[in-house]
Design a protein around this motif. Structure first.
Motif, mmCIF file in Angstrom:
data_model
loop_
_atom_site.group_PDB
_atom_site.id
_atom_site.type_symbol
_atom_site.label_atom_id
_atom_site.label_comp_id
_atom_site.label_asym_id
_atom_site.label_seq_id
_atom_site.Cartn_x
_atom_site.Cartn_y
_atom_site.Cartn_z
ATOM 1 N N GLN A 8 45.676 38.802 38.742
ATOM 2 C CA GLN A 8 46.127 39.021 40.117
ATOM 3 C C GLN A 8 46.746 40.417 40.191
ATOM 4 O O GLN A 8 47.751 40.688 39.530
ATOM 5 N N ASP A 91 48.115 36.122 45.378
ATOM 6 C CA ASP A 91 46.774 36.200 44.796
ATOM 7 C C ASP A 91 46.053 37.441 45.301
ATOM 8 O O ASP A 91 46.611 38.232 46.075
ATOM 9 N N ASN A 92 44.831 37.615 44.858
ATOM 10 C CA ASN A 92 44.080 38.826 45.207
ATOM 11 C C ASN A 92 43.693 38.883 46.681
ATOM 12 O O ASN A 92 43.229 39.924 47.152
#
Length: 138
Positions: A8, A91-92
């Motif tokens: 991440q 998160d991404n």
């Protein structure tokens, strides 16, 4: 045993937060950030740890984690866990995500809330007294 997690990117910039509960009650949270150019947030790798005040978004996310934990049957004790640490990261896609649910982790960041150590000691003492055999003749 090995666990693999997708990297991440926010770990390198925003770090992660750790939220601590003792005897079923939230006690404190910390923000863990990596040293420049690193992704590891642990202070032995140059990361920093500082007190953190959870946001409303954090609260909503943590409530979802708790519901999933209970609803999925992972929580089957009749009393609250003595302690738990919930590590959260972006998160991404920029959403809050569960990084770790620590139920046997000794690092609870007491240096950022010393009273929480007393709370833990009291909770453990209470459990030990509840589980103790009654004295002979009683």
């Amino acid at each position: 045993m090995m666990m693999v997690q997708e990297f991440q990117r926010s770990a390198e910039t925003a770090g992660e937060t750790s939220h601590v509960w003792i005897a079923g009650a939230f006690t404190h949270a910390v923000l863990k950030k990596p040293a420049p150019g690193d992704f590891r947030v642990q202070d032995n790798f140059g990361g920093t740890v500082e007190p953190y005040i959870p946001t409303a978004e954090d609260g909503a996310f943590l409530a979802t984690v708790e519901r999933a934990f209970v609803d999925d049957g992972l929580f089957f004790r009749r009393q609250p866990l003595v302690y738990a640490r919930v590590d959260v990261i972006r998160d991404n896609d920029g959403h809050l995500a569960l990084a770790e649910l620590e139920l046997i982790e000794p690092e609870l960041w007491f240096r950022h809330n010393p009273k929480a150590a007393d709370t833990l000691a009291t909770a453990v003492h209470r459990i030990l007294l509840e589980d103790a055999d009654p004295p002979p003749g009683k």
